[in-house]
Enzyme design. Structure first.
Site, PDB file in Angstrom:
ATOM      1  N   GLU A  86     -21.120 -20.411 -21.464  1.00 14.11           N
ATOM      2  CA  GLU A  86     -19.821 -20.836 -22.067  1.00 14.11           C
ATOM      3  C   GLU A  86     -20.055 -20.943 -23.464  1.00 14.11           C
ATOM      4  OE1 GLU A  86     -18.413 -24.576 -19.830  1.00 14.11           O
ATOM      5  OE2 GLU A  86     -17.582 -23.557 -18.254  1.00 14.11           O
TER       6      GLU A  86
ATOM      7  N   TRP B 229     -16.373 -23.798  -9.956  1.00 20.05           N
ATOM      8  CA  TRP B 229     -17.290 -22.707  -9.320  1.00 20.05           C
ATOM      9  C   TRP B 229     -18.450 -23.311  -8.734  1.00 20.05           C
ATOM     10  CZ3 TRP B 229     -21.437 -19.311 -11.727  1.00 20.05           C
ATOM     11  CH2 TRP B 229     -21.992 -19.975 -12.702  1.00 20.05           C
ATOM     12  N   ASP B 230     -18.664 -24.813  -9.457  1.00 22.25           N
ATOM     13  CA  ASP B 230     -19.921 -25.515  -8.874  1.00 22.25           C
ATOM     14  C   ASP B 230     -19.944 -25.466  -7.283  1.00 22.25           C
ATOM     15  OD1 ASP B 230     -18.875 -26.162 -11.402  1.00 22.25           O
ATOM     16  OD2 ASP B 230     -20.253 -28.147 -11.363  1.00 22.25           O
TER      17      ASP B 230
ATOM     18  N   LYS C 177     -25.726 -21.224 -23.090  1.00 18.30           N
ATOM     19  CA  LYS C 177     -25.736 -22.573 -22.829  1.00 18.30           C
ATOM     20  C   LYS C 177     -26.443 -22.866 -21.222  1.00 18.30           C
ATOM     21  CE  LYS C 177     -22.051 -26.094 -21.007  1.00 18.30           C
ATOM     22  NZ  LYS C 177     -20.609 -26.150 -20.776  1.00 18.30           N
ATOM     23  N   GLN C 178     -26.313 -21.690 -20.526  1.00 16.59           N
ATOM     24  CA  GLN C 178     -26.810 -21.982 -18.950  1.00 16.59           C
ATOM     25  C   GLN C 178     -26.993 -20.556 -18.421  1.00 16.59           C
ATOM     26  OE1 GLN C 178     -22.613 -23.224 -18.367  1.00 16.59           O
ATOM     27  NE2 GLN C 178     -23.249 -22.993 -16.336  1.00 16.59           N
TER      28      GLN C 178
HETATM   29  C1  BGC Z   1     -20.319 -25.886 -17.214  1.00 13.95           C
HETATM   30  C2  BGC Z   1     -19.776 -24.938 -15.886  1.00 13.95           C
HETATM   31  C3  BGC Z   1     -19.333 -25.975 -15.013  1.00 13.95           C
HETATM   32  C4  BGC Z   1     -18.631 -27.099 -15.475  1.00 13.95           C
HETATM   33  C5  BGC Z   1     -18.524 -28.361 -14.386  1.00 13.95           C
HETATM   34  C6  BGC Z   1     -19.725 -27.012 -17.602  1.00 13.95           C
HETATM   35  O1  BGC Z   1     -20.417 -27.604 -18.525  1.00 13.95           O
HETATM   36  O2  BGC Z   1     -20.716 -24.911 -18.114  1.00 13.95           O
HETATM   37  O3  BGC Z   1     -20.266 -23.977 -15.756  1.00 13.95           O
HETATM   38  O4  BGC Z   1     -18.689 -25.277 -13.996  1.00 13.95           O
HETATM   39  O5  BGC Z   1     -19.271 -27.824 -16.588  1.00 13.95           O
HETATM   40  O6  BGC Z   1     -19.647 -28.802 -13.938  1.00 13.95           O
END
Ligand code: BGC
Length: 781
Positions: free
Chosen positions: A496, A353-354, A610-611
């Site tokens: 995550e 999804w980035d 995490k984010q």
């Molecule tokens: C992040 C995801 C991201 C992926 C690839 C993961 O560490 O939590 O949101 O899509 O890295 O960059």
């Protein structure tokens, strides 16, 4: 340490450099200074090898599975950058104790990497080295290198072994058959290899030109061995003389569109003749063409200037534009952007999804043609997405969390890091239950459509993506008797650190949005009853689907702010979990330190994120929540967010600015820029953080300039950081380029095609067709 202030004159704020070479910290410069053109990406390992280096060359879209239990990934192709250089028989090793004036510099403007230093041999002789290289943006198949060696104070014997070295792997996994090797006319060397599973032919052709003070050297010694073809050039170099070596390589694969359907023999001939044409031009002429291509395709298309008290702010923005160009396979709509671009093995070259949420907005608003190509990749990916939905028992299109070749479907690995508690490998659930990606793609299609009015894209590709993703969501919902509403259970949201949760707010709102889009476009198309409607109705049974969509929209549970504290629950249980002191992890100097103390399973029971999760929802669907709600939640969730994903900071920076905490927003901008450019010398080992690079552009344009598209309308509420005097950039809106200049007290927008534009600035709607000037009150900006 990296240095950013070496650029002077025309190159001020254009140079990313390293002035003290460390043999122990190679990954940072390899990734940050990586070269590329979207067709291929070359990690910048030094010519002379060191323990711990990672030499990578990836060609976009050439996925292969090295064996049945490994995921499909971009194979690390043969290396042409390594040179075995000896002076008086002693191998070059740029150990700091033996080198002086060491500078390696990436010139972002011309996309050329240079390195120079003086080396003292063990016999005390001084020899000056100058290396240069680039990966052409003019001819996407060309890697060009040049080396000059000058004997400064004594006569020396130099030998250089150079060629094509296919003794490479992806962390040990081998993707190629041995292949064919050949040397034509003692000059043109060739290596042809096939990937073991996807059967893609890779063709490498290299030519050298070696001379001493302009006089061509004698024939080199030739060596063909297992997976290598090498030439060795030898020469005595007297004091004051210069030995030069130019090396030009072309890379082609049978996936190249222009070679489609050709026999290997014909491809090889074509590749060889293109190399001969390059050789006739030479390094300098090719560099000129390449630098002009950067000017034309990049710097003229993305003009961006920041007048800031901190020069780094502008350099970091240019660095972002540089990497947005080298990471993006703009030449082929069958390919997406990898999470680490083409700069490292991390995430196997897969797209997440980035792209849609963090990178695509840059292209949608700056170069819609490329955005269209990236969305077409998702259209082609419907094949894999349908396969995934079906195998999971759902309808429609369920996009893979990790995508490779469009027809592959899910390619996320199933096993990851070691669990600190059990010592076993942790199961990676994202490929199974991180499902918001499906709505993210639909959202991106809508955003592109609103910004471009590209009706032809919608008719050919866009509507079908939106309808089929909505079909997935309608089949995915579960009825919750207690709420008398639909739930989306057992998912991972953007955060995550919370696995197997029910009703992740981001996922539910985005699924709902996806369903709303489908209903809106279904009604529009049906009223018009065009051939497009009839085609899609026949293909996707829209009439039946629309009944389910309407029911789902009415009854899907959307977590609401609590009356007591306005908190929106991130999921059904987040707010009931244990709270611990996170100070240690909030102050960490590198990410993921919490895993030194807790397993992922344990994190699921703690209020730690995490984010950005809810925050990205507030940013992207901003009109669904009041400012009061956003503030309350920002203050609650941010202290619990470790920003362990590089995707987190840009969202927080934009929101902080929206919520008027401008100094925090600026601080977060700088932190986001430091994800790759900062002092943590190991942060980029696995490759560039491409989402964060897209995020840097978003903080500038969506954050500080306040650009947003709300219900299809353009809005611009600028709020520059106190350190900035002026920001200039351009965006593309409904087919026309708008040049924007934001000063301390004025916003000026110029519509380059003089076509009518309507936009809102701080609550007032303006219509103009050439130049709009808006005075900004001091409180605004
Ligand atoms: C992040 C995801 C991201 C992926 C690839 C993961 O560490 O939590 O949101 O899509 O890295 O960059």
């Amino acid at each position: 340490m990296m240095k950013y202030d070496l650029g002077e004159g025309d190159f001020k704020n254009w140079i990313v450099a390293e002035a003290d070479f460390s043999r122990n910290l190679l990954g940072k410069a390899e990734a940050v200074m990586s070269l590329g053109n979207g067709y291929m990406g070359l990690r910048s390992a030094t010519e002379e090898p060191y323990v711990g280096e990672v030499r990578n060359l990836f060609v976009a879209g050439t996925f292969n599975q090295s064996d049945r239990i490994e995921v499909s990934e971009l194979p690390n192709a043969a290396d042409v950058t390594r040179l075995d250089i000896r002076v008086d028989g002693e191998r070059l090793d740029a150990a700091p104790s033996r080198t002086a004036n060491y500078v390696r510099a990436l010139n972002l403007k011309e996309a050329e990497l240079t390195r120079s230093f003086i080396w003292t041999t063990s016999a005390g002789k001084e020899v000056a080295f100058t290396f240069k290289r680039f990966v052409s943006l003019d001819n996407l198949h060309v890697i060009a290198m040049s080396l000059e060696i000058e004997a400064l104070d004594a006569d020396v014997q130099i030998s250089i072994e150079s060629g094509i070295n296919a003794q490479v792997a992806n962390s040990g996994s081998q993707h190629f058959y041995e292949g064919e090797k050949r040397i034509y006319d003692k000059k043109y060397i060739e290596m042809i290899q096939k990937t073991v599973e996807s059967q893609i032919d890779f063709m490498f052709h290299t030519v050298h030109h070696a001379s001493l003070d302009g006089v061509e050297l004698e024939e080199p010694f030739m060596r063909i061995d297992r997976r290598v073809v090498m030439l060795t050039f030898k020469s005595a170099v007297a004091k004051g003389q210069k030995l030069s070596l130019e090396k030009l390589t072309t890379v082609h694969t049978s996936r190249d569109k222009d070679l489609a359907g050709m026999e290997l023999q014909d491809m090889r001939q074509q590749a060889l003749s293109s190399l001969r044409a390059c050789a006739a031009k030479g390094y300098d002429a090719l560099l000129l063409e390449h630098a002009r291509a950067w000017e034309r395709k990049v710097w003229e298309v993305y003009p961006l200037h920041i007048d800031s008290e901190n020069d780094f702010d502008l350099l970091a923005a240019r660095f972002a534009l540089y990497h947005l160009t080298v990471m993006t396979p703009a030449h082929d709509e069958r390919m997406g952007i990898a999470a680490k671009g083409l700069s490292g093995e991390g995430y196997h070259g897969h797209s997440f999804w980035d792209t849609e949420m963090f990178i695509l907005p840059f292209f949608t608003y700056s170069n819609p043609q490329i955005a269209r190509s990236l969305l077409t990749y998702r259209y082609l990916g419907l094949e894999g997405a349908r396969k995934k939905a079906k195998s999971n028992g759902y309808e429609g299109a369920m996009y893979p969390w990790e995508a490779a070749w469009p027809s592959d479907g899910e390619v996320a690995p199933e096993w990851g890091r070691v669990d600190v508690v059990t010592g076993k490998q942790t199961k990676i659930w994202t490929g199974f239950i991180e499902q918001h990606i499906t709505a993210d793609v639909a959202f991106a299609v809508w955003q592109y459509y609103m910004a471009t009015d590209d009706q032809a894209f919608m008719e050919e590709f866009g509507y079908e993506i939106i309808f089929d993703t909505a079909k997935f969501w309608a089949s995915r919902l579960e009825w919750d008797d207690s709420r008398q509403q639909y739930s989306i259970n057992d998912v991972i949201g953007p955060d995550e650190y919370k696995e197997h949760v029910d009703n992740n707010a981001f996922t539910n709102y985005f699924a709902h949005f996806n369903l709303e889009l489908a209903v809106t476009y279904y009604q529009q198309l049906r009223e018009r009853d065009t051939a497009v409607y009839q085609k899609l109705n026949a293909k996707l049974q829209l009439e039946q689907a629309a009944i389910a969509w309407n029911e789902a929209i009415d009854k899907l549970y959307l977590p609401q702010p609590r009356d007591t504290d306005l908190l929106v629950p991130q999921d059904d249980t987040y707010l009931t979990k244990r709270i611990i002191d996170l100070t240690k992890y909030k102050n960490q100097t590198h990410v993921n330190t919490i895993f030194e103390d807790y397993s992922l399973e344990q994190l699921s029971d703690i209020q730690v994120s995490k984010q950005a999760d809810l925050m990205i929802l507030f940013y992207l669907l901003e009109d669904k929540f009041s400012e009061e709600v956003k503030i309350a939640n920002y203050h609650y969730y941010e202290p619990k967010t470790l920003h362990d994903s590089s995707l987190s900071l840009s969202t927080h920076a934009i929101l902080a600015n929206d919520l008027n905490d401008r100094s925090l927003a600026y601080q977060l901008y700088q932190q986001a820029c430091e994800i790759d450019l900062g002092p943590d010398m190991k942060s980029s080992d696995l490759g560039m953080h491409t989402a964060s690079i897209g995020g840097i552009w978003q903080i500038i344009v969506m954050g500080f300039a306040g650009v947003r598209m709300i219900h299809g309308k353009l809005r611009m509420n600028p709020k520059l950081p106190a350190h900035w005097n002026k920001l200039e950039f351009s965006i593309s809106w409904k087919g026309q380029r708008l040049e924007v200049a934001i000063g301390k007290d004025k916003l000026v927008i110029t519509a380059l095609d003089q076509l009518p534009v309507t936009l809102e600035v701080y609550g007032t709607e303006y219509s103009f067709d050439h130049v709009l000037t808006v005075n900004l009150a001091s409180g605004d900006n």
